[in-house]
Design an enzyme around this catalytic site. Structure first.
Site, short mmCIF file in Angstrom:
data_model
loop_
_atom_site.label_atom_id
_atom_site.label_comp_id
_atom_site.label_asym_id
_atom_site.label_seq_id
_atom_site.Cartn_x
_atom_site.Cartn_y
_atom_site.Cartn_z
N GLY A 123 29.71 3.79 9.33
CA GLY A 123 30.67 3.16 10.22
C GLY A 123 30.84 1.69 9.91
O GLY A 123 31.64 0.99 10.54
N LYS A 128 36.67 -8.90 8.22
CA LYS A 128 36.98 -8.09 9.39
C LYS A 128 35.86 -7.09 9.70
O LYS A 128 35.38 -7.01 10.83
CB LYS A 128 38.30 -7.33 9.17
CG LYS A 128 38.79 -6.61 10.40
CD LYS A 128 39.99 -5.73 10.10
CE LYS A 128 41.30 -6.48 10.35
NZ LYS A 128 42.48 -5.60 10.18
N GLY A 142 22.09 -2.11 2.28
CA GLY A 142 23.11 -1.32 1.62
C GLY A 142 24.18 -2.13 0.91
O GLY A 142 24.36 -2.00 -0.30
N GLY A 159 23.61 -5.91 8.40
CA GLY A 159 23.50 -4.69 9.20
C GLY A 159 22.83 -4.89 10.54
O GLY A 159 23.21 -4.27 11.53
N GLU A 160 21.83 -5.74 10.60
CA GLU A 160 20.99 -5.76 11.80
C GLU A 160 20.88 -7.11 12.48
O GLU A 160 20.55 -7.20 13.66
CB GLU A 160 19.61 -5.21 11.44
CG GLU A 160 19.80 -3.86 10.76
CD GLU A 160 18.56 -3.15 10.31
OE1 GLU A 160 18.00 -2.44 11.13
OE2 GLU A 160 18.18 -3.30 9.14
MO1 MOS Z 1 18.10 0.34 10.06
S1 MOS Z 1 17.01 0.44 11.83
O1 MOS Z 1 16.99 -0.22 8.92
O2 MOS Z 1 18.55 1.95 9.76
#
Ligand code: MOS
Length: 751
Positions: free
Chosen positions: A467, A646, A509, A717-718
């Site tokens: 996503g 975006k 990623g 990502g986090e």
């Molecule tokens: Mo993330 S919690 O490293 O998939």
């Protein structure tokens, strides 16, 4: 003009909203049967008897699998990453013992979902029931030696924390708690398994097709190359699709037993007891400082429940260890082996609760010392990583504080708690630092790029799009190198037949995949340049490689763009239907920037690599009802190169939305008498809805990091969630003068 970084809309957006994009449960295989689980209604004990007679005779039923007739696994799952990637070592349906409520005990397979569901209700199970151990059994708290099956030390220390805290002139010693949280992706986990002879194809919602492939192959005892995993679209992962859970291999076994393709789709309720979660936890944090706010010691003790079989705790002390200049640090973890399944990675694993604790304590310290919270953080700012003494490969945290303060209007903040009002509403401003490690992938990353005769290109690697926008950013990277537009590029990911890359996890990623795709696209461009310059009919015949540019679907001279030709013209003259190149990248190679350093050296030997950010929140609180409304959130990040303005903004906003949920709403409730969750559904597990979400402003500090990878991408990502909850909790304190140290901050806690 570079396409990298532009706010390109998702190239897969249309496919997603029209339903053309297929998620794992949506592949309509012929003759497909359906598997439905019966799960344990007790949390501890053993199965006395399972009466499957009625289910077996029910119409359409093909098999009723239990521990009595289920084939044994070839290998015991062991907590770890790689060949077998599981974050729970216990395999259900292999024996009669019950370790947690919701444990899978029967898999009913029938020709339709309705018939399987009905037959599953006919199964009668009797148990020998024992009283479950829960997070409330504090007499069972112990200190393990290692966490995560021996991968992570329980104790981490530098300097002398007791001495450091002893020298402190001011100390904050508090316990910060977080309720259990569940991932709740839009797409519940699902697997379709189809055998063709000895070969298995799995359509599985996963953050990484390759770990799913090797894990299932190894657990089943079949060659890895006999398993193909397809996962083209994933409706959210957040860590619960970051390792292999039992439903996936149970589905594969069931398909082999009934000799038909089988689909197993977990229900929303089953998602609460089948794919991990973020454990409820208490962090006892002690920080000491001098009167002018210099930290002298940080001590962290976390207590949380884990399963009976795994010593798991989210590591909540790694960012804490390195965020501020402080010579004395110690962290340790305590566990309770409770009757729950093993928790797992959950967005910003560990660092989200850890930073909630640290950034709350810093806010308390600022208040106690009468120092502005931003100023307190600047007094402890560090240009080298305290734990290692390494310089950062890049760090823009100061700029993040400054920009965030400007965007939230920090200068309007009156330092005195409960001093700001708008009508009956109390107004508060809070902030927190944010950071997340940049983890270099330990494997070689590879991708394939192909130019077709019609001037379109294909880019392939086994990446995942959970996503986040993978399709789009990989198209942008290749488009940039090849000088064609994004819509001329087809991105293919999520299949083990494609070149190997790491999974979507640990915020790694985008950095890993963009590096591989950049190298592959560059190799392809070089091949095309070589074909043109060695072809006597080309206008580029004899030109030097360095003099050739790519733009508008063509190769041309940098000095004279009229002199060149399109890819279409080149390939048609050469009568080649396509040209293909493979590119590989590993950490330390080809960063594309001359750093004056030896190549092929892992940059993490020299540099501490992290992204940083600052969260700000403005809230209003109704003092009569304890209702909290977020007025505005701001997140500013220095995360290296941003591949798409975006999708990056959306990703970080999503992190903040979960931060709001964690601060105010999210709570997996357990009935501790029975060890059973009482709200495993989206009606009673409260997540923020649009009405809860105010204006969220995201900004980036332009940051060039020449050390970490090909494009200087750190990954986002986090980090969006790390610190977000703390900023809100701090804003609530500022608004009300009440310090709630227990998330979620529900209205009752403010009265
Ligand atoms: Mo993330 S919690 O490293 O998939």
């Amino acid at each position: 003009m570079s396409q990298i970084g532009k706010p390109v809309s998702r190239v897969d957006g249309r496919a997603k909203v029209t339903g053309e994009a297929r998620y794992s449960a949506e592949f309509p295989l012929e003759n497909m049967a359906h598997g439905v689980f019966v799960t344990s209604s007790i949390a501890r004990g053993r199965i006395k008897e399972i009466d499957t007679a009625a289910a077996e005779e029910s119409p359409g039923v093909l098999a009723v699998l239990t521990h009595l007739n289920m084939p044994k696994l070839a290998k015991e799952p062991k907590l770890g990453f790689g060949a077998i990637q599981v974050t729970q070592s216990f395999a259900p349906m292999q024996g009669e013992e019950i370790f947690y409520s919701g444990q899978q005990i029967v898999l009913v397979v029938a020709d339709t979902l309705e018939r399987a569901t009905y037959a599953a209700k006919l199964v009668k199970v009797s148990y020998e029931v024992e009283k479950p151990v829960t997070a409330k059994d504090l007499d069972k708290v112990y200190e393990p030696e290692m966490l995560w099956g021996g991968m992570f030390p329980n104790r981490m220390a530098r300097g002398n924390v007791e001495q450091g805290l002893g020298e402190a002139e001011v100390t904050i010693a508090e316990t910060y708690s977080i309720a259990g949280n569940h991932h709740n992706p839009l797409e519940p986990s699902a697997t379709i398994a189809a055998w063709s002879g000895d070969k298995l194809t799995l359509y599985d919602g996963t953050q990484g097709v390759f770990f799913t492939q090797s894990t299932v192959a190894n657990l089943l005892g079949i060659p890895v190359e006999d398993v193909r995993v397809i996962s083209q679209y994933v409706g959210g992962g957040f860590g619960c699709k970051g390792s292999v859970w039992p439903h996936t291999w149970l589905c594969a076994i069931a398909a082999r037993q009934v000799n038909r393709p089988v689909k197993v789709a977990l229900t929303r309720e089953q998602m609460y007891t089948s794919v991990g979660y973020r454990e409820e936890q208490k962090i006892e944090l002690t920080i000491g400082a001098t009167r002018d706010g210099k930290l002298t010691g940080i001590k962290h003790v976390k207590t949380s429940p884990t399963s009976p079989f795994d010593e798991w705790a989210e590591p909540s002390s790694m960012i804490m260890n390195g965020l501020y200049a402080c010579d004395n640090f110690e962290a340790s973890y305590r566990l309770i082996k409770a009757n729950v399944m093993t928790p797992t990675f959950t967005r910003g694993p560990g660092e989200v609760p850890g930073m909630y604790a640290l950034e709350s304590a810093m806010d308390e310290l600022a208040d106690k010392l009468g120092i502005d919270p931003i100023e307190l953080r600047l007094r402890n700012y560090t240009e080298v990583e305290p734990a290692t003494g390494q310089p950062y490969s890049s760090k823009s945290l100061k700029q993040c504080y400054a920009r965030g303060a400007e965007l939230i209007g920090w200068s309007q903040r009156n330092a005195k708690p409960a001093s700001m009002r708008e009508g009956n509403w109390l107004i508060g401003y809070g902030m927190a630092s944010s950071s997340f490690p940049v983890l270099p992938p330990g494997t070689v990353q590879s991708a394939r790029a192909t130019m077709l005769a019609d001037g379109r290109a294909i880019v392939q690697c086994g990446a995942a799009d959970i996503g986040t926008g993978t399709y789009t950013i990989l198209a942008q990277v290749a488009a940039d190198v090849l000088g064609i537009s994004c819509d001329r590029i087809q991105v293919e990911i999520g299949d083990t037949t494609l070149p190997f890359v790491t999974s979507a996890g640990g915020s790694m990623g985008a950095a890993a995949w963009s590096s591989a795709v950049h190298v592959a696209a560059t190799e392809l461009r070089n091949k095309l340049v070589e074909l043109a310059k060695s072809n006597s009919e080309s206008l580029l015949f004899g030109a030097k490689v360095d003099d050739i540019a790519t733009e508008n679907g063509r190769l041309c001279l940098k000095s004279d763009s009229n002199k060149g030709e399109s890819y279409t013209a080149l390939l048609s003259r050469l009568q080649q239907p396509s040209v293909e190149a493979i590119g590989t990248w590993k950490v330390g190679e080809g960063t594309g920037v001359d750093t004056g350093e030896a190549p092929q050296e892992n940059p993490s030997i020299k540099y501490a690599m992290k992204s940083f950010g600052a969260h700000f929140a403005k809230v209003k609180v109704d003092p009569d009802f304890g209702i909290v409304r977020i007025v505005k959130c701001v997140g500013v990040f220095g995360a290296g190169r941003i591949l798409n303005a975006k999708t990056a903004r959306s990703q970080l906003m999503g992190g903040i939305v979960w931060g709001i949920g964690q601060a105010l709403l999210e709570h997996t409730h357990m009935d501790y008498n029975f060890g059973r969750y009482t709200n495993p559904n989206l009606a009673e597990y409260m997540i923020p809805v649009n009405a809860d979400i105010p204006e969220i402003e995201i900004d980036f500090i332009d940051e060039v990091d020449p050390h970490i990878n090909v494009l200087g991408v750190k990954g986002i990502g986090e980090i969006g969630m790390v610190g977000a909850g703390a900023a809100i909790a701090n804003a609530i304190f500022h608004a009300t003068g009440k310090r709630v140290r227990d998330l979620p901050i529900s209205p009752d806690k403010l009265l």
